[in-house]
Motif scaffolding. Sequence first.
Motif, mmCIF file in Angstrom:
data_model
loop_
_atom_site.group_PDB
_atom_site.id
_atom_site.type_symbol
_atom_site.label_atom_id
_atom_site.label_comp_id
_atom_site.label_asym_id
_atom_site.label_seq_id
_atom_site.Cartn_x
_atom_site.Cartn_y
_atom_site.Cartn_z
ATOM 1 N N ASP A 100 22.789 -17.487 -56.906
ATOM 2 C CA ASP A 100 22.526 -18.396 -55.782
ATOM 3 C C ASP A 100 23.765 -19.276 -55.604
ATOM 4 O OD1 ASP A 100 21.368 -19.894 -53.767
ATOM 5 O OD2 ASP A 100 20.328 -21.245 -55.163
ATOM 6 N N PRO A 101 24.797 -18.756 -54.947
ATOM 7 C CA PRO A 101 26.065 -19.490 -54.873
ATOM 8 C C PRO A 101 25.916 -20.846 -54.212
ATOM 9 C CG PRO A 101 26.031 -17.656 -53.324
ATOM 10 C CD PRO A 101 24.836 -17.490 -54.196
ATOM 11 N N GLN A 102 26.517 -21.845 -54.833
ATOM 12 C CA GLN A 102 26.515 -23.199 -54.287
ATOM 13 C C GLN A 102 27.855 -23.549 -53.652
ATOM 14 O OE1 GLN A 102 23.670 -25.281 -54.234
ATOM 15 N NE2 GLN A 102 22.809 -23.276 -54.741
ATOM 16 N N GLU A 103 28.831 -22.667 -53.791
ATOM 17 C CA GLU A 103 30.130 -22.859 -53.154
ATOM 18 C C GLU A 103 30.297 -21.825 -52.039
ATOM 19 O OE1 GLU A 103 32.860 -24.818 -56.662
ATOM 20 O OE2 GLU A 103 32.943 -22.635 -56.384
ATOM 21 N N GLY A 134 31.363 -27.193 -51.666
ATOM 22 C CA GLY A 134 30.268 -26.966 -52.590
ATOM 23 C C GLY A 134 29.764 -28.286 -53.138
ATOM 24 N N PRO A 135 29.260 -28.291 -54.369
ATOM 25 C CA PRO A 135 28.790 -29.536 -54.972
ATOM 26 C C PRO A 135 29.920 -30.559 -55.074
ATOM 27 C CG PRO A 135 28.022 -27.638 -56.211
ATOM 28 C CD PRO A 135 29.025 -27.127 -55.229
ATOM 29 N N ALA A 172 20.079 -40.175 -54.436
ATOM 30 C CA ALA A 172 19.096 -40.352 -53.366
ATOM 31 C C ALA A 172 19.266 -39.345 -52.241
ATOM 32 C CB ALA A 172 19.186 -41.778 -52.816
ATOM 33 N N HIS A 173 20.495 -38.881 -52.047
ATOM 34 C CA HIS A 173 20.790 -38.002 -50.916
ATOM 35 C C HIS A 173 21.687 -36.854 -51.392
ATOM 36 C CE1 HIS A 173 19.234 -41.234 -48.420
ATOM 37 N NE2 HIS A 173 20.070 -42.063 -49.030
ATOM 38 N N PRO A 174 21.132 -35.660 -51.603
ATOM 39 C CA PRO A 174 21.939 -34.530 -52.066
ATOM 40 C C PRO A 174 23.202 -34.365 -51.215
ATOM 41 C CG PRO A 174 19.626 -33.931 -52.088
ATOM 42 C CD PRO A 174 19.713 -35.275 -51.420
ATOM 43 N N THR A 175 24.335 -34.267 -51.909
ATOM 44 C CA THR A 175 25.638 -34.345 -51.253
ATOM 45 C C THR A 175 26.453 -33.086 -51.510
ATOM 46 O OG1 THR A 175 25.628 -36.748 -51.487
ATOM 47 C CG2 THR A 175 27.766 -35.707 -51.103
ATOM 48 N N GLY A 176 27.197 -32.657 -50.516
ATOM 49 C CA GLY A 176 28.178 -31.596 -50.670
ATOM 50 C C GLY A 176 29.565 -32.170 -50.440
ATOM 51 N N GLU A 177 30.581 -31.398 -50.790
ATOM 52 C CA GLU A 177 31.955 -31.858 -50.585
ATOM 53 C C GLU A 177 32.812 -30.724 -50.035
ATOM 54 O OE1 GLU A 177 35.636 -34.077 -52.962
ATOM 55 O OE2 GLU A 177 33.572 -34.226 -53.692
ATOM 56 N N CYS A 178 33.646 -31.055 -49.078
ATOM 57 C CA CYS A 178 34.663 -30.125 -48.596
ATOM 58 C C CYS A 178 35.868 -30.261 -49.508
ATOM 59 C CB CYS A 178 35.029 -30.441 -47.154
ATOM 60 S SG CYS A 178 36.398 -29.445 -46.509
ATOM 61 N N TYR A 179 36.184 -29.184 -50.233
ATOM 62 C CA TYR A 179 37.320 -29.220 -51.145
ATOM 63 C C TYR A 179 38.635 -28.923 -50.434
ATOM 64 C CZ TYR A 179 33.479 -28.042 -54.432
ATOM 65 O OH TYR A 179 32.297 -27.983 -55.131
ATOM 66 N N LEU A 222 26.373 -25.874 -46.420
ATOM 67 C CA LEU A 222 25.932 -26.947 -47.309
ATOM 68 C C LEU A 222 24.549 -27.460 -46.923
ATOM 69 C CD1 LEU A 222 29.330 -28.835 -47.650
ATOM 70 C CD2 LEU A 222 28.209 -27.438 -49.388
ATOM 71 N N VAL A 223 24.306 -27.602 -45.631
ATOM 72 C CA VAL A 223 22.989 -28.033 -45.176
ATOM 73 C C VAL A 223 21.929 -27.005 -45.574
ATOM 74 C CG1 VAL A 223 21.567 -28.452 -43.130
ATOM 75 C CG2 VAL A 223 23.843 -29.495 -43.309
ATOM 76 N N SER A 224 22.271 -25.726 -45.504
ATOM 77 C CA SER A 224 21.320 -24.673 -45.892
ATOM 78 C C SER A 224 20.970 -24.726 -47.368
ATOM 79 C CB SER A 224 21.886 -23.291 -45.544
ATOM 80 O OG SER A 224 22.877 -22.873 -46.484
ATOM 81 N N ARG A 225 21.837 -25.351 -48.158
ATOM 82 C CA ARG A 225 21.582 -25.531 -49.591
ATOM 83 C C ARG A 225 20.975 -26.896 -49.883
ATOM 84 N NH1 ARG A 225 22.580 -20.876 -49.028
ATOM 85 N NH2 ARG A 225 23.575 -19.484 -50.531
ATOM 86 N N GLY A 226 20.545 -27.584 -48.859
ATOM 87 C CA GLY A 226 19.888 -28.872 -49.037
ATOM 88 C C GLY A 226 20.830 -30.043 -49.159
#
Length: 209
Positions: free
Chosen positions: A68-71, A90-91, A104-111, A136-140
């Motif tokens: 289940d790739p997160q990146e 990814g994360p 409080a708010h699941p966060t992603g980052e553009c590397y 990233l939105v699709s991963r919550g």
Amino acid sequence: MGEARERRGFKVRAATLADAPAMARVFVDTFRTAHRGQIPEHLLLERTYESSTQGWERTLREIAAAEDPQEYVCVAEDTAGEIVGIAMGGPPADWPFDDANRAAHPTGECYSLYVHTTRQRSGIGRALLADLATFLVSRGRRRLAIGVLAVNAPARAFYERIGGTLLGQRHFDDSGVLLDEVVYIWNDATCLTRVEPANSAESEDVRHI
């Protein structure tokens, strides 16, 4: 996300292993141009086509092997089939200053967000970021962070134009050199998934490849 999105003279799609050499050329050429005078010269020269190709290949293999790739890595391809832009996210990177918000708010980052110098100001950067935000939105991860060198005025202006809010400043270690970066935040990254290409200065800094 995952399917090619046709836009004005280019399309955005998920990167494949075969793209790695072309991705390396975009990264190295743009990194050296964008950051000359912003970081020590030896850091510019450390980025080579060979080392970057190896790095992208390693990253793409890891993503492909994940259950289940997160990146996610995407590329922009022009009508001639040439890779002209890359993005990865990814994360989020560790940053204690932001821990409470992330809890409080699941966060992603553009590397990484790079558009070749010959194709900037054509909407490619915004299209890549839209595709990455969709993943990233699709991963919550509806909250998005992007770090950029504090001295990189064109990139900062770009993120501010598309709604980024300055969150704070942090340091990162690049081959033993501490560099200052600022972090922009979008509390609801779905707004980026709806951003359409427009003329803008597109240039970002990448640290991980």
